[in-house]
Design a protein around this motif. Sequence first.
Motif, PDB file in Angstrom:
ATOM      1  N   ILE A  40       5.683  -0.571   2.928  1.00  0.00           N
ATOM      2  CA  ILE A  40       6.446   0.449   2.766  1.00  0.00           C
ATOM      3  C   ILE A  40       6.357   1.266   1.588  1.00  0.00           C
ATOM      4  O   ILE A  40       6.340   2.594   1.538  1.00  0.00           O
ATOM      5  N   MET A  41       5.790   0.467   0.508  1.00  0.00           N
ATOM      6  CA  MET A  41       5.338   1.136  -0.738  1.00  0.00           C
ATOM      7  C   MET A  41       4.011   1.899  -0.605  1.00  0.00           C
ATOM      8  O   MET A  41       4.118   3.061  -1.261  1.00  0.00           O
ATOM      9  N   ILE A  42       3.273   1.576   0.181  1.00  0.00           N
ATOM     10  CA  ILE A  42       1.900   2.025   0.352  1.00  0.00           C
ATOM     11  C   ILE A  42       1.921   3.468   1.303  1.00  0.00           C
ATOM     12  O   ILE A  42       1.586   4.256   0.893  1.00  0.00           O
ATOM     13  N   ARG A  43       3.083   3.208   2.257  1.00  0.00           N
ATOM     14  CA  ARG A  43       3.448   4.510   2.960  1.00  0.00           C
ATOM     15  C   ARG A  43       3.976   5.438   1.949  1.00  0.00           C
ATOM     16  O   ARG A  43       3.721   6.700   2.350  1.00  0.00           O
ATOM     17  N   SER A  44       4.923   4.945   1.470  1.00  0.00           N
ATOM     18  CA  SER A  44       5.571   6.101   0.557  1.00  0.00           C
ATOM     19  C   SER A  44       4.531   6.651  -0.428  1.00  0.00           C
ATOM     20  O   SER A  44       4.442   7.843  -0.425  1.00  0.00           O
TER      21      SER A  44
ATOM     22  N   GLY B 179      -3.486   4.412  -8.294  1.00  0.00           N
ATOM     23  CA  GLY B 179      -3.361   4.278  -6.877  1.00  0.00           C
ATOM     24  C   GLY B 179      -4.214   2.920  -6.484  1.00  0.00           C
ATOM     25  O   GLY B 179      -3.757   1.874  -5.763  1.00  0.00           O
ATOM     26  N   PRO B 180      -5.533   2.976  -6.816  1.00  0.00           N
ATOM     27  CA  PRO B 180      -6.597   2.262  -6.190  1.00  0.00           C
ATOM     28  C   PRO B 180      -6.154   0.739  -6.877  1.00  0.00           C
ATOM     29  O   PRO B 180      -6.314  -0.216  -6.050  1.00  0.00           O
ATOM     30  N   THR B 181      -5.985   0.743  -7.963  1.00  0.00           N
ATOM     31  CA  THR B 181      -5.497  -0.787  -8.616  1.00  0.00           C
ATOM     32  C   THR B 181      -4.297  -1.345  -8.155  1.00  0.00           C
ATOM     33  O   THR B 181      -4.070  -2.505  -7.959  1.00  0.00           O
ATOM     34  N   LEU B 182      -3.264  -0.267  -8.176  1.00  0.00           N
ATOM     35  CA  LEU B 182      -2.101  -0.938  -7.544  1.00  0.00           C
ATOM     36  C   LEU B 182      -2.154  -1.495  -6.272  1.00  0.00           C
ATOM     37  O   LEU B 182      -1.830  -2.585  -5.967  1.00  0.00           O
ATOM     38  N   THR B 183      -2.932  -0.350  -5.516  1.00  0.00           N
ATOM     39  CA  THR B 183      -3.007  -1.023  -3.908  1.00  0.00           C
ATOM     40  C   THR B 183      -3.847  -2.281  -3.714  1.00  0.00           C
ATOM     41  O   THR B 183      -3.775  -3.119  -2.764  1.00  0.00           O
TER      42      THR B 183
END
Length: 259
Positions: free
Chosen positions: A44-48, A147-151
């Motif tokens: 859900i968070m990644i799609r957003s 973004g890369p670190t978060l995902t």
Amino acid sequence: MASHSEWASKPFALCSTPTAALPEGQKPDMFDDIASTMAVTHNIMIRSLNSIYQQAPYVREPDVPAFLGYSLTWCQMLQLHHDGEEEMCFPAVERMAGEPGIMGTNVEQHAAFQEPLDRFKTYLQDSQKGEVTFDGNRARELIDEFGPTLTEHLHDEIPSLLGLRRFGVEKMKDLPKVFEAEAQDNMGKAGMVAGGMMAFMSHDVTFEGGLWKNFPPVPWILLVIIRNTVYWVHSDWWKFSPVDRYGQPQPQYARPEGS
């Protein structure tokens, strides 16, 4: 139409669920369930985030206020999730396991992207206040910083939850209760008209062949209220969402001219 919201599945990859990877006929155990629920929540968070990234450069000036509201709601949703993990879930997991510090890597990963995430949030807030003119390309640059670190963290957390199986079901039997309590607490803090609605507007019911079409498990009457009443409070935000109010993939709203 694509079988899932493909445009919001990049640049940051979605998580696969452990349940979907089980051999045919094998039922998921408690750890599969928890890790899979977390994977669906992370998606859900990644799609957003992907929807923000993909559309930011193409948002027209009249749509900027709605896009900023949408993007700031994502920031709130993510922050509540990670704060809830650190305050409720991780300490409970360590108490049950009897091993302090076993979730420390997850906490360290949170810290690794917090500062650039805060810079992104501040940029959105400054744009909302009119202190800077919103630039979608600048927004993308700021997302590239975290973004890369978060995902990577969102993906890594799935096997770390599966790894709790080594402590046994009896010792960890309260895990579902702990994670459910955290989810409910977050929903209360986020509010249904903003963060709660964003969660519904970023959950693709066609993902993994429709395996998660009934996620989250809510009474049908609540779904009716969400789709027909709550949705309209910020309906101008949800045109940027990966899915419509029924969880079905919808086309990318802000996109290059002529595409």
